[in-house]
Design a protein around this motif. Sequence first.
Motif, mmCIF file in Angstrom:
data_model
loop_
_atom_site.group_PDB
_atom_site.id
_atom_site.type_symbol
_atom_site.label_atom_id
_atom_site.label_comp_id
_atom_site.label_asym_id
_atom_site.label_seq_id
_atom_site.Cartn_x
_atom_site.Cartn_y
_atom_site.Cartn_z
ATOM 1 N N SER A 125 19.435 116.105 43.703
ATOM 2 C CA SER A 125 18.555 117.223 44.064
ATOM 3 C C SER A 125 18.646 117.574 45.540
ATOM 4 O O SER A 125 18.103 118.601 45.963
ATOM 5 N N ALA A 145 12.861 119.023 47.374
ATOM 6 C CA ALA A 145 13.361 118.812 46.014
ATOM 7 C C ALA A 145 13.299 117.339 45.645
ATOM 8 O O ALA A 145 13.082 116.984 44.484
ATOM 9 N N CYS A 178 11.798 127.013 47.674
ATOM 10 C CA CYS A 178 11.566 125.567 47.628
ATOM 11 C C CYS A 178 10.111 125.190 47.888
ATOM 12 O O CYS A 178 9.558 124.321 47.216
ATOM 13 N N HIS A 185 8.826 123.210 44.825
ATOM 14 C CA HIS A 185 8.721 121.785 45.143
ATOM 15 C C HIS A 185 7.490 121.475 45.986
ATOM 16 O O HIS A 185 6.844 120.451 45.787
ATOM 17 N N ASP A 214 17.124 124.297 41.362
ATOM 18 C CA ASP A 214 16.430 123.334 42.214
ATOM 19 C C ASP A 214 17.079 123.154 43.579
ATOM 20 O O ASP A 214 16.492 122.513 44.462
#
Length: 468
Positions: A60, A106, A355, A359, A386
């Motif tokens: 990730s 991530a 992000c 995340h 991702d």
Amino acid sequence: MDHRTDATGRPHDGGLAHVASGEVGTPLPAPGEGDAEGTAHRSFDDLLNDCVHCGFCLPSCPTYVLWGEEMDSPRGRIHLMAQHADEDVLSAAAVQHFDACLGCLACVTSCPSGVRYDSLIETTRARVEREKPRGRGERALRAAIFALFPYRRRLDLMRGPLRAYQRSGLSSLVRRSGVLDRVAPSLATMERVAPPLRTAAPLPERVPARGRRRAVVGMLTGCVQGAFFPQVNNATARVLASEGADVVIPPSQGCCGALSAHAGRAPEAARFARATIETFERAGVDAVVVNSAGCGSTMKQYAQVLAEDGAGAGWRARADALAAATVDLTEFLTGIGPRAERHPLPLRAAYHDACHLSHGQGITAQPRDLLKAIPELDLADLPNADICCGSAGVYNILQPQAARELGGRKAADVASTDARLLVAGNPGCSLQIAAALEREGGSIAVAHTAQVLDASIRGLGPAALLEA
């Protein structure tokens, strides 16, 4: 007596204190979120020990994907943090690896052990800023960035010269020549991602709800967002009003501190955070709606931001109250439910997960649900969703080569969808990807989620988005 009601129809006292109890605007904790106050009381060494070095974070991590180097993965950087925890001096090599991190979070989403890498990297970057001298050129670049971007009035002064530059045609000449890319990559990045400047009517201090009022919300206009993306803020206010919210826009608001916090400038970030807390405490609102992913993510972690600067329990309690009141635009709209009619938008669009929205705040379904509810809008998800696009606040300026590689990968993913419009909850992401597509000879229209919803509610049709 104040007869305003919150998003559920309950009366309230017009302040933020009730929000902390969970009545209004309290977001569901995202992975790694919701415990900023608890994290603020844990030692750095204690947080380091949460990592079991399992390696789930590796696929990730954008920099590990790019280079395959262990020390450029979250696990490797945590190892370096532990190695240097008791040392007086950070090594230059370790600082290089910390600087290369995008802070995309991530790894926080993918970690099965709940490691708070976000807290670890921000604490480490604060230490780097305190203890590690940088070269003259990098010091000058960082000083220029943080003397400009967090200050709305200074950014406003740039609009005239930037508009003149864009209209002169020099931009195309500079990009074709590649001179800036070779001589000054950071300046080349700033030139490429500079948004086309739009004129927009200034927002009033209050935008009244249309029809029955269902909530009273504050709106963060942001520094870069307010100066260079006024059309996004205007669309946000119109959508909120259409859905029955009175929108309060405090004129005294400034930078939320997100850029400073992510760069390790702890005292500066805390100063901005305190000012933002005071501004919205005075506003008398149910919730504070944010339309920029990085800003919202930081505001939800204000207790940690203030803890980095040594703030006491009183300020951290106020920070927790504002964090509980802070909601992303799509989070708020999903919670309050649709009321305004959606008109068709016959258009294929690709949605990009910023992000600090996906995340940092755990918000992925809400924007998709809102967009999919628009008649005739064909929404595509991106491959490798991702992985960060490389924008990451000012990362693409400070680390232009890595950002360029990541932008190129994301641009290829966007191109694979055959979409005519790229939609994201963070304008910086859209511009980063659009610039990467342009380098490859392609192009795509970009829009914020708020602009797509606004176009549908107002019945403007696809042209309003594709020609903007």
